[in-house]
Enzyme design. Structure first.
Site, PDB file in Angstrom:
ATOM      1  N   LYS A 167     -29.584 -32.676 -61.697  1.00 49.62           N
ATOM      2  CA  LYS A 167     -30.243 -33.208 -60.498  1.00 49.62           C
ATOM      3  C   LYS A 167     -29.502 -32.685 -59.277  1.00 49.62           C
ATOM      4  O   LYS A 167     -28.304 -32.905 -59.123  1.00 49.62           O
ATOM      5  CB  LYS A 167     -30.205 -34.739 -60.527  1.00 49.62           C
ATOM      6  CG  LYS A 167     -30.637 -35.405 -59.208  1.00 49.62           C
ATOM      7  CD  LYS A 167     -30.661 -36.931 -59.303  1.00 49.62           C
ATOM      8  CE  LYS A 167     -30.948 -37.589 -57.960  1.00 49.62           C
ATOM      9  NZ  LYS A 167     -30.954 -39.065 -58.032  1.00 49.62           N
ATOM     10  N   ASP A 169     -29.898 -37.972 -50.531  1.00 46.54           N
ATOM     11  CA  ASP A 169     -30.908 -38.938 -50.945  1.00 46.54           C
ATOM     12  C   ASP A 169     -30.934 -40.102 -49.962  1.00 46.54           C
ATOM     13  O   ASP A 169     -30.197 -41.080 -50.115  1.00 46.54           O
ATOM     14  CB  ASP A 169     -30.603 -39.435 -52.367  1.00 46.54           C
ATOM     15  CG  ASP A 169     -31.646 -40.448 -52.844  1.00 46.54           C
ATOM     16  OD1 ASP A 169     -32.710 -40.564 -52.193  1.00 46.54           O
ATOM     17  OD2 ASP A 169     -31.387 -41.110 -53.872  1.00 46.54           O
ATOM     18  N   LYS A 196     -33.089 -46.158 -48.003  1.00 46.82           N
ATOM     19  CA  LYS A 196     -31.935 -46.919 -48.509  1.00 46.82           C
ATOM     20  C   LYS A 196     -31.288 -47.705 -47.377  1.00 46.82           C
ATOM     21  O   LYS A 196     -31.384 -47.311 -46.217  1.00 46.82           O
ATOM     22  CB  LYS A 196     -30.881 -45.954 -49.078  1.00 46.82           C
ATOM     23  CG  LYS A 196     -31.238 -45.324 -50.397  1.00 46.82           C
ATOM     24  CD  LYS A 196     -30.081 -44.475 -50.907  1.00 46.82           C
ATOM     25  CE  LYS A 196     -30.401 -43.863 -52.266  1.00 46.82           C
ATOM     26  NZ  LYS A 196     -30.573 -44.834 -53.341  1.00 46.82           N
ATOM     27  N   ASP A 219     -25.498 -36.643 -54.324  1.00 45.51           N
ATOM     28  CA  ASP A 219     -26.582 -36.822 -55.289  1.00 45.51           C
ATOM     29  C   ASP A 219     -26.998 -35.504 -55.960  1.00 45.51           C
ATOM     30  O   ASP A 219     -27.928 -35.480 -56.758  1.00 45.51           O
ATOM     31  CB  ASP A 219     -27.781 -37.477 -54.573  1.00 45.51           C
ATOM     32  CG  ASP A 219     -28.601 -38.376 -55.491  1.00 45.51           C
ATOM     33  OD1 ASP A 219     -28.061 -38.829 -56.517  1.00 45.51           O
ATOM     34  OD2 ASP A 219     -29.780 -38.610 -55.180  1.00 45.51           O
ATOM     35  N   GLU A 238     -36.410 -40.583 -56.892  1.00 47.67           N
ATOM     36  CA  GLU A 238     -36.770 -39.171 -56.727  1.00 47.67           C
ATOM     37  C   GLU A 238     -36.105 -38.268 -57.765  1.00 47.67           C
ATOM     38  O   GLU A 238     -36.612 -37.182 -58.058  1.00 47.67           O
ATOM     39  CB  GLU A 238     -36.397 -38.699 -55.313  1.00 47.67           C
ATOM     40  CG  GLU A 238     -34.957 -38.215 -55.111  1.00 47.67           C
ATOM     41  CD  GLU A 238     -33.911 -39.294 -55.355  1.00 47.67           C
ATOM     42  OE1 GLU A 238     -34.266 -40.481 -55.330  1.00 47.67           O
ATOM     43  OE2 GLU A 238     -32.742 -38.937 -55.589  1.00 47.67           O
ATOM     44  N   ARG A 247     -35.759 -38.511 -60.985  1.00 48.24           N
ATOM     45  CA  ARG A 247     -36.585 -38.287 -62.171  1.00 48.24           C
ATOM     46  C   ARG A 247     -37.754 -37.356 -61.866  1.00 48.24           C
ATOM     47  O   ARG A 247     -38.228 -36.643 -62.743  1.00 48.24           O
ATOM     48  CB  ARG A 247     -37.053 -39.643 -62.732  1.00 48.24           C
ATOM     49  CG  ARG A 247     -37.888 -40.438 -61.782  1.00 48.24           C
ATOM     50  CD  ARG A 247     -37.971 -41.927 -62.149  1.00 48.24           C
ATOM     51  NE  ARG A 247     -36.758 -42.655 -61.771  1.00 48.24           N
ATOM     52  CZ  ARG A 247     -36.599 -43.966 -61.974  1.00 48.24           C
ATOM     53  NH1 ARG A 247     -37.553 -44.683 -62.545  1.00 48.24           N
ATOM     54  NH2 ARG A 247     -35.477 -44.561 -61.593  1.00 48.24           N
TER      55      ARG A 247
END
Ligand code: BES
Ligand code: MN
Ligand code: ZN
Length: 500
Positions: free
Chosen positions: A266, A271, A278, A289, A350, A352
């Site tokens: 990933k 993020d 968030k 991330d 996001e 996945r």
């Protein structure tokens, strides 16, 4: 710090300080005959009088005419029956940090001192070298040069034979490559998002491919659209920085025709959560991330560097998750590369989305012997397992066992969590083939089940969720504050050891 060998016999050992790892309540280990001869003196040496050999304990001894080096640093390991490779790793790192603080330019680790410790000679050599390197690593690229004392210039392994066996050399080099892979992944993952975009990740990959001789292909947004990667594209479309899929390949000549092991990371360079934004506290940590992708890059680079006899493909799914005007809205439906529609109910789930397209790509273009993905995927995994053990999911017993063992030997423990089939129910969407979130409860499992949906049952696949273990808030001997790159050593170990 350079790793050297001194293998002309103990008479020729030379360094500013020699490390002597000792178990609690025991004499200093047999490093060389001179140290043994000096034992009566050591027994009454003022510096050793309070030294018990407890873990984290250090004592510095100066000057004895018999000794080949001017200083000995006694390094406590704790009681012998509880000495472990994990403990040795920490003790060596702690000692090397002490040498750094003292300004010693060179360190000797006498290999005979390891002989009586559990773990196996070569494993211990590899771990000590790796620990010594990690102990000194700092993310300092963006600071004005500090007044910090310089790092020791070299660490030498002292062998007391006339020659160093090849296996010991190889073990030390493995430790060096592993340490450097972890440092590379940490450097990338600590880099702030303004300085490391998906394109920058691709640039770094190209640079390393050139340096170490592996293949690197970059898919830009047009290529991704041609591959129907609607999920990965959806993650990045709220950002002004375009998404990339970076494809790495280490294929040594004799193995060029083999089916590859495929590693998928990933690579969300930031993020923010997207429109499902968030909270502000700790949002800065989301610059890390992309640790999974950094780990995949560092692993492939290390394998290429050491010419590992195996074909390995790395896929880095890179995007920046931002809430810009073109951003994905909750409720949007996108199409993944396998043709399935996905209802995006939360734009913060996001990872996945980025990964599922990479998993499809892996199966479309190769027949993998196994796929392993690694991702800072769910806060739920951090809640379930805490900060020291990663979550492992797999559809294959043998692969899961290999990953458990690989993590165990290098101090990156993982714990298997279930792909609990009944929870698939929760990923059902009214309007699409699958939804990108389930309930909060069992969040790490829901995410893993989402990924599994995109992997054929016949392909051995495993997923490492490193959300809980990738960030450390305090300095430890083996990792300064920030990202840990937990999992880099596991993947390297797995690829070295052989998957099928
Ligand atoms: N990158 C985060 C997961 C994460 C959280 C990593 C904390 C490191 C530390 C991931 O993209 C995320 O936001 N996951 C959500 C999923 C949820 C919306 C279903 C989460 O865990 O809250
Ligand atoms: Mn997220
Ligand atoms: Zn994320």
């Amino acid at each position: 710090m350079e790793i050297r060998f001194q293998n002309l016999g103990h008479e020729h050992w030379k360094a500013e300080v020699m490390l002597a790892p000792a178990c609690e309540g025991e004499n200093l280990p047999k490093c060389c005959p001179e140290l043994d001869k000096a034992a009566p003196w050591l027994a009454v040496a003022p510096a050793l009088r309070d030294f018990k050999g407890k873990s984290e304990e250090l004592a510095l001894l100066h000057g004895h005419p018999e000794l080949p080096v001017p200083r000995v640093l006694a390094v406590g390991l704790g009681p012998r029956e509880r000495v472990s490779v994990d403990g040795l790793r920490k003790a060596i790192a702690h000692a090397v940090q002490h040498c750094h603080k003292k300004g010693f330019a060179s360190i000797l680790l006498p290999e005979p001192a390891l002989a009586s410790l559990p773990g196996g000679r070569e494993r211990l050599i590899e771990e000590c070298v790796c620990a010594a390197l990690l102990a000194l690593h700092r993310f300092s690229a963006l600071k004005k040069t500090s007044a910090d004392t310089p790092d020791p210039q070299w660490l030498a392994l002292g062998f007391d034979g006339k020659s160093t066996p090849d296996e010991a050399h190889a073990a030390a080099r493995r430790g060096e490559h592993a340490g450097e892979a972890v440092m590379l992944a940490r450097t990338l993952a600590n880099m702030p998002a303004n300085l490391l975009s998906p394109e920058d990740m691709a640039g770094k990959a190209r640079e390393l491919a050139e340096e170490y001789g592996f293949r690197c292909t970059v898919l830009d947004e047009n290529d991704l659209a041609k591959e129907n990667m609607g999920a990965l594209l959806a993650v990045g479309q709220g950002s002004v920085r375009p998404s990339r899929l970076v494809i790495l390949e280490h294929a040594p000549k004799e193995h060029a025709g083999d089916n590859p092991l495929i590693l998928v990371g990933k690579g969300v360079t930031f993020d923010s959560g997207g429109l499902s934004i968030k909270p502000a506290s700790n949002m800065h940590q989301m610059k890390g991330d992309m640790a999974g992708a950094a780990i995949v890059l560092a692993t492939v680079a290390a394998l290429a560097r050491e010419g590992a006899p195996r074909r390995v493909v790395g896929l880095m799914a890179c995007a920046e998750n931002m809430p810009g005007g073109r951003a994905t809205r909750p409720g949007d439906i996108v199409k993944a590369a396998n043709g399935d529609s996905i209802e995006i109910l939360n734009t913060d789930a996001e990872g996945r989305l980025a990964l599922c397209d990479a998993l499809c790509y892996a199966q479309k273009h190769w027949t993998p012997v196994a796929i392993v993905d690694i991702a800072t995927l769910t806060g739920a995994c951090a809640v379930a397992l805490g900060g020291e053990v990663a979550g492992l999911f797999s559809n294959d017993e043998a692969l899961a066992e290999r990953l458990r063992a690989a993590g165990g030997v290098c101090g990156e423990n993982n714990w298997r969590l279930p792909l609990w089939q009944p929870y698939m129910e929760h990923l059902k969407s009214e309007v699409a083939d699958i939804a990108n979130i389930g309930p909060r409860e069992g969040g790490a499992i829901n995410a893993a089940l989402f990924l599994r949906h995109f992997v054929a049952d016949a392909i051995p696949w495993a997923h490492l969720d490193i959300a809980g273990v990738d960030w450390t808030d305090k300095n430890t001997p083996l990792c300064p504050r920030g990202t840990s790159a937990f999992g880099a050593r596991t993947l390297l170990e797995l690829a070295r050891g052989g998957t099928q």
